[in-house]
Scaffold this active site. Structure first.
Site, mmCIF file in Angstrom:
data_model
loop_
_atom_site.group_PDB
_atom_site.id
_atom_site.type_symbol
_atom_site.label_atom_id
_atom_site.label_comp_id
_atom_site.label_asym_id
_atom_site.label_seq_id
_atom_site.Cartn_x
_atom_site.Cartn_y
_atom_site.Cartn_z
ATOM 1 N N ASP A 1 7.425 1.983 -10.397
ATOM 2 C CA ASP A 1 6.663 1.960 -9.145
ATOM 3 C C ASP A 1 5.301 1.333 -9.405
ATOM 4 O O ASP A 1 4.504 1.865 -10.181
ATOM 5 C CB ASP A 1 6.520 3.406 -8.648
ATOM 6 C CG ASP A 1 5.806 3.513 -7.310
ATOM 7 O OD1 ASP A 1 5.508 2.476 -6.703
ATOM 8 O OD2 ASP A 1 5.560 4.660 -6.889
ATOM 9 N N MET B 1 5.250 5.200 -13.809
ATOM 10 C CA MET B 1 4.324 4.419 -12.985
ATOM 11 C C MET B 1 3.944 3.147 -13.739
ATOM 12 O O MET B 1 3.566 3.204 -14.903
ATOM 13 C CB MET B 1 3.058 5.220 -12.658
ATOM 14 C CG MET B 1 3.253 6.343 -11.658
ATOM 15 S SD MET B 1 3.914 5.842 -10.037
ATOM 16 C CE MET B 1 2.675 4.675 -9.468
ATOM 17 N N GLY C 1 3.572 -2.860 -8.554
ATOM 18 C CA GLY C 1 3.580 -4.253 -8.994
ATOM 19 C C GLY C 1 4.954 -4.845 -9.213
ATOM 20 O O GLY C 1 5.102 -5.880 -9.867
ATOM 21 N N HIS D 1 11.154 4.936 -0.091
ATOM 22 C CA HIS D 1 10.158 5.604 -0.940
ATOM 23 C C HIS D 1 8.976 6.006 -0.073
ATOM 24 O O HIS D 1 8.354 5.158 0.577
ATOM 25 C CB HIS D 1 9.760 4.630 -2.040
ATOM 26 C CG HIS D 1 8.829 5.188 -3.067
ATOM 27 N ND1 HIS D 1 9.265 5.990 -4.101
ATOM 28 C CD2 HIS D 1 7.501 5.045 -3.236
ATOM 29 C CE1 HIS D 1 8.230 6.316 -4.871
ATOM 30 N NE2 HIS D 1 7.138 5.753 -4.355
ATOM 31 N N HIS E 1 7.523 10.678 -3.073
ATOM 32 C CA HIS E 1 6.696 10.605 -4.284
ATOM 33 C C HIS E 1 5.403 11.359 -4.011
ATOM 34 O O HIS E 1 4.519 10.856 -3.319
ATOM 35 C CB HIS E 1 6.431 9.118 -4.600
ATOM 36 C CG HIS E 1 5.534 8.881 -5.766
ATOM 37 N ND1 HIS E 1 4.954 7.660 -6.020
ATOM 38 C CD2 HIS E 1 5.104 9.698 -6.771
ATOM 39 C CE1 HIS E 1 4.220 7.737 -7.111
ATOM 40 N NE2 HIS E 1 4.282 8.963 -7.586
ATOM 41 N N SER F 1 8.746 0.871 -0.452
ATOM 42 C CA SER F 1 7.694 1.865 -0.245
ATOM 43 C C SER F 1 7.015 1.578 1.079
ATOM 44 O O SER F 1 6.367 0.541 1.241
ATOM 45 C CB SER F 1 6.659 1.785 -1.365
ATOM 46 O OG SER F 1 5.467 2.412 -0.954
ATOM 47 N N ASP G 1 5.376 7.710 -0.039
ATOM 48 C CA ASP G 1 4.245 8.049 -0.911
ATOM 49 C C ASP G 1 3.292 9.028 -0.242
ATOM 50 O O ASP G 1 2.711 8.719 0.796
ATOM 51 C CB ASP G 1 3.454 6.776 -1.245
ATOM 52 C CG ASP G 1 4.194 5.882 -2.206
ATOM 53 O OD1 ASP G 1 4.475 6.329 -3.330
ATOM 54 O OD2 ASP G 1 4.495 4.727 -1.829
ATOM 55 N N MET H 1 -0.196 11.103 -0.649
ATOM 56 C CA MET H 1 -1.450 11.146 -1.418
ATOM 57 C C MET H 1 -2.392 12.151 -0.788
ATOM 58 O O MET H 1 -2.540 12.189 0.437
ATOM 59 C CB MET H 1 -2.114 9.776 -1.390
ATOM 60 C CG MET H 1 -1.225 8.657 -1.866
ATOM 61 S SD MET H 1 -2.107 7.100 -1.727
ATOM 62 C CE MET H 1 -0.890 5.987 -2.379
ATOM 63 N N MET I 1 1.968 12.458 -4.828
ATOM 64 C CA MET I 1 0.779 12.247 -5.658
ATOM 65 C C MET I 1 -0.240 13.274 -5.200
ATOM 66 O O MET I 1 -1.245 12.947 -4.562
ATOM 67 C CB MET I 1 0.272 10.806 -5.482
ATOM 68 C CG MET I 1 1.182 9.794 -6.158
ATOM 69 S SD MET I 1 0.831 8.096 -5.673
ATOM 70 C CE MET I 1 1.838 7.985 -4.210
HETATM 71 C C1 DX5 Z 1 1.184 3.490 -5.552
HETATM 72 C C2 DX5 Z 1 2.445 3.952 -4.869
HETATM 73 C C3 DX5 Z 1 3.434 2.885 -4.705
HETATM 74 C C4 DX5 Z 1 2.987 1.686 -3.902
HETATM 75 C C5 DX5 Z 1 3.584 0.487 -4.577
HETATM 76 O O1 DX5 Z 1 0.494 4.553 -6.071
HETATM 77 O O2 DX5 Z 1 3.058 5.015 -5.591
HETATM 78 O O3 DX5 Z 1 4.695 3.366 -4.256
HETATM 79 O O4 DX5 Z 1 3.351 1.709 -2.561
HETATM 80 O O5 DX5 Z 1 3.108 -0.668 -3.981
HETATM 81 P P1 DX5 Z 1 3.347 -2.124 -4.607
HETATM 82 O O6 DX5 Z 1 4.830 -2.311 -4.727
HETATM 83 O O7 DX5 Z 1 2.706 -3.019 -3.616
HETATM 84 O O8 DX5 Z 1 2.677 -2.148 -5.967
HETATM 85 ZN ZN ZN Z 2 5.133 5.589 -5.086
#
Ligand code: DX5
Ligand code: ZN
Length: 218
Positions: free
Chosen positions: A175, A137, A177, A33, A66, A8, A35, A37, A68
């Site tokens: 996705d 998630m 942690g 990936h 992705h 990501s 993201d 937002m 969001m």
């Molecule tokens: C969080 C994102 C993830 C994020 C994951 O909302 O969707 O893709 O980048 O980051 P890590 O792998 O550090 O938890």
């Molecule tokens: Zn993501």
């Protein structure tokens, strides 16, 4: 199923984004990936189509977007034009998920459906045949660097069982942690596509990817 690592870029160094993506690609990242937002569905605003257009010019990796964002229907076409190979949207973010699926499919790209940790996994069951990938998630969406929620494991298992019963071997992506400590538990529960932000981009990118891949290729 083949395990795939999806770095990501939210955790990349944006001043060195081209270099970070190249290092990830050379180290064997399976997809990228991206993201998005909107400051409404999640608190922060990340990046959108203009950044994706630049990324697209610099990599041949499969790009998994992705979203969001609220009402993704309005943006899927522009993300496809910007270079998305697959678009994942959140079930919670739209009034008519089937319409979003149809719109994405009509664009000739793959479709993913995501749920937040507080949405029952059963909410995905009416859509089993509609997605190329499901995203469970494993943190509350919005930020990189959070702790993996162990309660996700039962949700992954339930979805994997349900897909198998339906004769499907659809990808399940996790996705949030994902790191050296958590990736194998997610894999054993039935996930096969692993997004990793901080676990890839903090430190030695290539070594991080090799190690994560090794852990799930056993
Ligand atoms: C969080 C994102 C993830 C994020 C994951 O909302 O969707 O893709 O980048 O980051 P890590 O792998 O550090 O938890
Ligand atoms: Zn993501």
């Amino acid at each position: 199923m083949t395990a795939k690592i999806a770095p990501s870029i939210l955790s990349a160094d944006f001043m060195q984004l081209g270099r970070d993506i190249r290092l990830a690609e050379e180290a064997g990242a399976d997809l990228l990936h991206f993201d998005v937002m909107d400051g409404k569905f999640v608190p922060e605003i990340s990046y959108g189509e203009p950044v994706l257009r630049s990324v697209r010019k610099h990599t041949d990796l499969f790009v998994d977007v992705h979203l969001m964002i609220e009402e993704p229907l309005l943006n899927v076409e522009s993300f496809k034009k910007a270079g998305a190979d697959l678009i994942t949207f959140h079930l919670e973010a739209c009034r008519d998920p089937k319409r979003v699926v149809t719109r994405i499919r009509d664009l000739g790209i793959k479709c993913g459906i995501a749920i937040r940790p507080d949405t029952p996994v059963e909410a995905l069951y009416p859509f089993l045949h509609d997605a190329d990938m499901f995203l469970i998630m494993t943190v509350y969406p919005g930020f990189g660097g959070q702790l993996f929620m162990e309660s996700s494991l039962d949700r992954i298992r339930s979805l994997r069982n349900r897909l198998t019963e339906a004769g499907l071997d659809t990808d399940i992506q996790t996705d949030g942690g994902i790191n050296r400590e958590t990736i194998q538990r997610a894999a054993k529960a039935g996930a096969n596509v692993f997004v990793a932000g901080s676990a890839v981009f903090k430190g030695d990118i290539a070594a991080n990817i090799y190690e994560l891949k090794e852990l799930v290729s056993l």
